[in-house]
Design a protein around this motif. Structure first.
Motif, PDB file in Angstrom:
ATOM      1  N   TRP A  78       0.831  -1.211   0.000  1.00 13.11           N
ATOM      2  CA  TRP A  78       0.000   0.000   0.000  1.00 13.11           C
ATOM      3  C   TRP A  78       0.863   1.257   0.000  1.00 13.11           C
ATOM      4  O   TRP A  78       0.406   2.338  -0.361  1.00 13.11           O
ATOM      5  CB  TRP A  78      -0.934   0.041   1.225  1.00 13.11           C
ATOM      6  N   GLU A  79       2.129   1.116   0.441  1.00 13.31           N
ATOM      7  CA  GLU A  79       2.992   2.297   0.573  1.00 13.31           C
ATOM      8  C   GLU A  79       3.765   2.604  -0.704  1.00 13.31           C
ATOM      9  O   GLU A  79       4.152   3.747  -0.932  1.00 13.31           O
ATOM     10  CB  GLU A  79       3.988   2.095   1.724  1.00 13.31           C
ATOM     11  N   ARG A  80       4.004   1.586  -1.555  1.00 13.58           N
ATOM     12  CA  ARG A  80       4.918   1.774  -2.689  1.00 13.58           C
ATOM     13  C   ARG A  80       4.515   2.943  -3.569  1.00 13.58           C
ATOM     14  O   ARG A  80       5.309   3.845  -3.828  1.00 13.58           O
ATOM     15  CB  ARG A  80       4.951   0.498  -3.535  1.00 13.58           C
ATOM     16  N   HIS A  81       3.275   2.942  -4.013  1.00 14.12           N
ATOM     17  CA  HIS A  81       2.830   3.989  -4.934  1.00 14.12           C
ATOM     18  C   HIS A  81       2.781   5.344  -4.210  1.00 14.12           C
ATOM     19  O   HIS A  81       3.191   6.370  -4.757  1.00 14.12           O
ATOM     20  CB  HIS A  81       1.455   3.641  -5.502  1.00 14.12           C
ATOM     21  N   ALA A  82       2.302   5.336  -2.987  1.00 15.71           N
ATOM     22  CA  ALA A  82       2.190   6.591  -2.228  1.00 15.71           C
ATOM     23  C   ALA A  82       3.566   7.218  -2.019  1.00 15.71           C
ATOM     24  O   ALA A  82       3.754   8.424  -2.234  1.00 15.71           O
ATOM     25  CB  ALA A  82       1.512   6.321  -0.881  1.00 15.71           C
ATOM     26  N   TYR A  83       4.525   6.385  -1.638  1.00 14.24           N
ATOM     27  CA  TYR A  83       5.859   6.918  -1.311  1.00 14.24           C
ATOM     28  C   TYR A  83       6.477   7.658  -2.494  1.00 14.24           C
ATOM     29  O   TYR A  83       7.133   8.689  -2.326  1.00 14.24           O
ATOM     30  CB  TYR A  83       6.761   5.776  -0.846  1.00 14.24           C
ATOM     31  N   SER A  84       6.216   7.122  -3.703  1.00 14.90           N
ATOM     32  CA  SER A  84       6.823   7.726  -4.902  1.00 14.90           C
ATOM     33  C   SER A  84       6.313   9.147  -5.147  1.00 14.90           C
ATOM     34  O   SER A  84       6.932   9.912  -5.881  1.00 14.90           O
ATOM     35  CB  SER A  84       6.543   6.850  -6.129  1.00 14.90           C
ATOM     36  N   GLN A  85       5.186   9.507  -4.541  1.00 10.39           N
ATOM     37  CA  GLN A  85       4.614  10.852  -4.741  1.00 10.39           C
ATOM     38  C   GLN A  85       5.007  11.834  -3.646  1.00 10.39           C
ATOM     39  O   GLN A  85       4.635  13.003  -3.712  1.00 10.39           O
ATOM     40  CB  GLN A  85       3.082  10.773  -4.757  1.00 10.39           C
ATOM     41  N   LEU A  86       5.704  11.365  -2.630  1.00 15.28           N
ATOM     42  CA  LEU A  86       5.908  12.213  -1.453  1.00 15.28           C
ATOM     43  C   LEU A  86       7.266  12.901  -1.475  1.00 15.28           C
ATOM     44  O   LEU A  86       8.274  12.309  -1.858  1.00 15.28           O
ATOM     45  CB  LEU A  86       5.756  11.381  -0.180  1.00 15.28           C
ATOM     46  N   SER A  87       7.265  14.153  -1.037  1.00 17.65           N
ATOM     47  CA  SER A  87       8.504  14.923  -0.934  1.00 17.65           C
ATOM     48  C   SER A  87       9.013  14.856   0.502  1.00 17.65           C
ATOM     49  O   SER A  87       8.328  14.369   1.404  1.00 17.65           O
ATOM     50  CB  SER A  87       8.218  16.379  -1.309  1.00 17.65           C
ATOM     51  N   ALA A  88      10.203  15.384   0.710  1.00 19.82           N
ATOM     52  CA  ALA A  88      10.784  15.419   2.061  1.00 19.82           C
ATOM     53  C   ALA A  88       9.865  16.181   3.026  1.00 19.82           C
ATOM     54  O   ALA A  88       9.723  15.814   4.194  1.00 19.82           O
ATOM     55  CB  ALA A  88      12.157  16.080   2.007  1.00 19.82           C
ATOM     56  N   ARG A  89       9.206  17.193   2.493  1.00 20.01           N
ATOM     57  CA  ARG A  89       8.288  18.005   3.321  1.00 20.01           C
ATOM     58  C   ARG A  89       7.117  17.152   3.818  1.00 20.01           C
ATOM     59  O   ARG A  89       6.723  17.223   4.976  1.00 20.01           O
ATOM     60  CB  ARG A  89       7.784  19.150   2.427  1.00 20.01           C
ATOM     61  N   HIS A  90       6.577  16.333   2.915  1.00 20.71           N
ATOM     62  CA  HIS A  90       5.469  15.444   3.303  1.00 20.71           C
ATOM     63  C   HIS A  90       5.935  14.428   4.355  1.00 20.71           C
ATOM     64  O   HIS A  90       5.236  14.166   5.334  1.00 20.71           O
ATOM     65  CB  HIS A  90       4.946  14.674   2.078  1.00 20.71           C
ATOM     66  N   LEU A  91       7.111  13.851   4.136  1.00 25.48           N
ATOM     67  CA  LEU A  91       7.601  12.826   5.062  1.00 25.48           C
ATOM     68  C   LEU A  91       7.921  13.436   6.421  1.00 25.48           C
ATOM     69  O   LEU A  91       7.684  12.817   7.467  1.00 25.48           O
ATOM     70  CB  LEU A  91       8.826  12.119   4.469  1.00 25.48           C
ATOM     71  N   LEU A  94       4.728  13.655   8.309  1.00 17.29           N
ATOM     72  CA  LEU A  94       4.355  12.357   8.891  1.00 17.29           C
ATOM     73  C   LEU A  94       5.197  12.055  10.136  1.00 17.29           C
ATOM     74  O   LEU A  94       4.681  11.559  11.140  1.00 17.29           O
ATOM     75  CB  LEU A  94       4.545  11.228   7.869  1.00 17.29           C
ATOM     76  N   ARG A  95       6.494  12.368  10.068  1.00 14.37           N
ATOM     77  CA  ARG A  95       7.378  12.087  11.214  1.00 14.37           C
ATOM     78  C   ARG A  95       6.962  12.884  12.445  1.00 14.37           C
ATOM     79  O   ARG A  95       7.188  12.461  13.574  1.00 14.37           O
ATOM     80  CB  ARG A  95       8.834  12.436  10.861  1.00 14.37           C
ATOM     81  N   GLY A  96       6.340  14.027  12.222  1.00 15.69           N
ATOM     82  CA  GLY A  96       5.949  14.872  13.349  1.00 15.69           C
ATOM     83  C   GLY A  96       4.621  14.492  13.991  1.00 15.69           C
ATOM     84  O   GLY A  96       4.234  15.071  15.018  1.00 15.69           O
ATOM     85  N   LEU A  97       3.911  13.512  13.406  1.00 15.97           N
ATOM     86  CA  LEU A  97       2.594  13.166  13.956  1.00 15.97           C
ATOM     87  C   LEU A  97       2.744  12.331  15.226  1.00 15.97           C
ATOM     88  O   LEU A  97       3.539  11.394  15.266  1.00 15.97           O
ATOM     89  CB  LEU A  97       1.778  12.378  12.918  1.00 15.97           C
ATOM     90  N   PRO A  98       1.952  12.624  16.262  1.00 15.77           N
ATOM     91  CA  PRO A  98       2.023  11.846  17.497  1.00 15.77           C
ATOM     92  C   PRO A  98       1.227  10.547  17.385  1.00 15.77           C
ATOM     93  O   PRO A  98       0.325  10.422  16.554  1.00 15.77           O
ATOM     94  CB  PRO A  98       1.366  12.786  18.519  1.00 15.77           C
ATOM     95  N   PHE A  99       1.564   9.588  18.249  1.00 13.77           N
ATOM     96  CA  PHE A  99       0.817   8.325  18.297  1.00 13.77           C
ATOM     97  C   PHE A  99      -0.619   8.547  18.774  1.00 13.77           C
ATOM     98  O   PHE A  99      -1.559   7.924  18.301  1.00 13.77           O
ATOM     99  CB  PHE A  99       1.542   7.359  19.245  1.00 13.77           C
TER     100      PHE A  99
END
Ligand SMILES: [Fe+2]
Length: 246
Positions: A78-91, A94-99
């Motif tokens: 499910w991640e393969r296609h999504a990842y190819s569209q994401l920039s460092a800003r998007h990632l 995501l890294r900043g989101l809390p549990f």
């Protein structure tokens, strides 16, 4: 106090746009997002831009975690296609989101359960793949220590409200962007809403306590179904077209 809860957008930009328009039409200005924002064979980049601009309180889903935890050459399907569209800003977003998070000192938010991001809170799966409401005592055990009258979770994509013995409510608003899927954990099973509409929930505090109003919204789901087909995901194409798994 009145706000909207969205969850499991899964990169479905058109569904998200339709839900945000429906929320705005009700003059609701506050939104929380329960995660699984981008993963799937659809429009992860555009969806990330829209969610980042929305600036809603957002918790991280298991699929959000896979996008930032997995090696690039070992992304789950499910991640393969999504990842190819994401920039460092998007990632970075995501890294900043809390549990988990607490909204307005009153509402507890998590993606799946307070302990795990891959465990259904409100549903159980039998070894033969039957998905059913989990016994109340098991749901309550997972709510130990979560001392809020309203608790929100996503993950199963099934809109549902469960009232605990002490009157706390656990609400799953359903999925904005993925109305059906199959999975193999803990056993092979299907989740099917039976319709292709986008789902979310409005929560309002009344004299009788928190009241959930589940909403479904039409959008051009066949456009997203065709996109999934083009991206070699006939399973997603069928789910988006019908809300069931072929
Ligand atoms: Fe999800």
């Amino acid at each position: 106090m009145r706000f909207a809860a969205i969850a499991d957008v899964h990169g479905n930009h058109l569904a998200l746009e339709a839900v945000l328009a429906d929320i705005a039409a009700q003059r609701i200005t506050e939104i929380v997002n329960l995660g699984d924002c981008l993963s799937g064979p659809l429009e992860a980049g555009k969806t990330a831009d829209l969610l980042m601009a929305l600036n809603a309180m957002t918790v991280r889903g298991n699929h959000d975690r896979y996008l930032i935890d997995s090696a690039e050459d070992a992304m789950p399907s499910w991640e393969r296609h999504a990842y190819s569209q994401l920039s460092a800003r998007h990632l970075d977003w995501l890294r900043g989101l809390p549990f988990s998070a607490v909204y307005r000192d009153a509402v507890y938010l998590c993606h799946a359960t307070p302990e795990h991001d891959e465990t259904y809170w409100l549903e159980a799966v039998s070894p033969d793949g039957h998905v059913f409401l989990k016994p109340l005592e098991e749901i309550e055990a997972m709510a130990n220590g979560i001392d809020f009258p309203l608790i929100l979770c996503g993950h199963s994509h099934i809109p549902r409200v469960v009232r605990l013995g002490d009157n706390r409510l656990i609400v799953n608003p359903g999925s904005v962007g993925c109305p059906a899927y199959s999975d193999d954990t803990p056993y092979d099973h299907k989740v099917e809403t039976g319709h292709p509409l986008a789902s979310y929930c409005v929560l309002e505090k009344s004299a009788a306590g928190w009241m959930p109003s589940f909403r479904t919204v039409a959008y051009d789901h066949m456009a997203m179904s065709r996109l999934a087909e083009e991206n070699a995901r006939p399973d997603w194409a069928g789910a988006l077209a019908t809300g069931s798994v072929r």
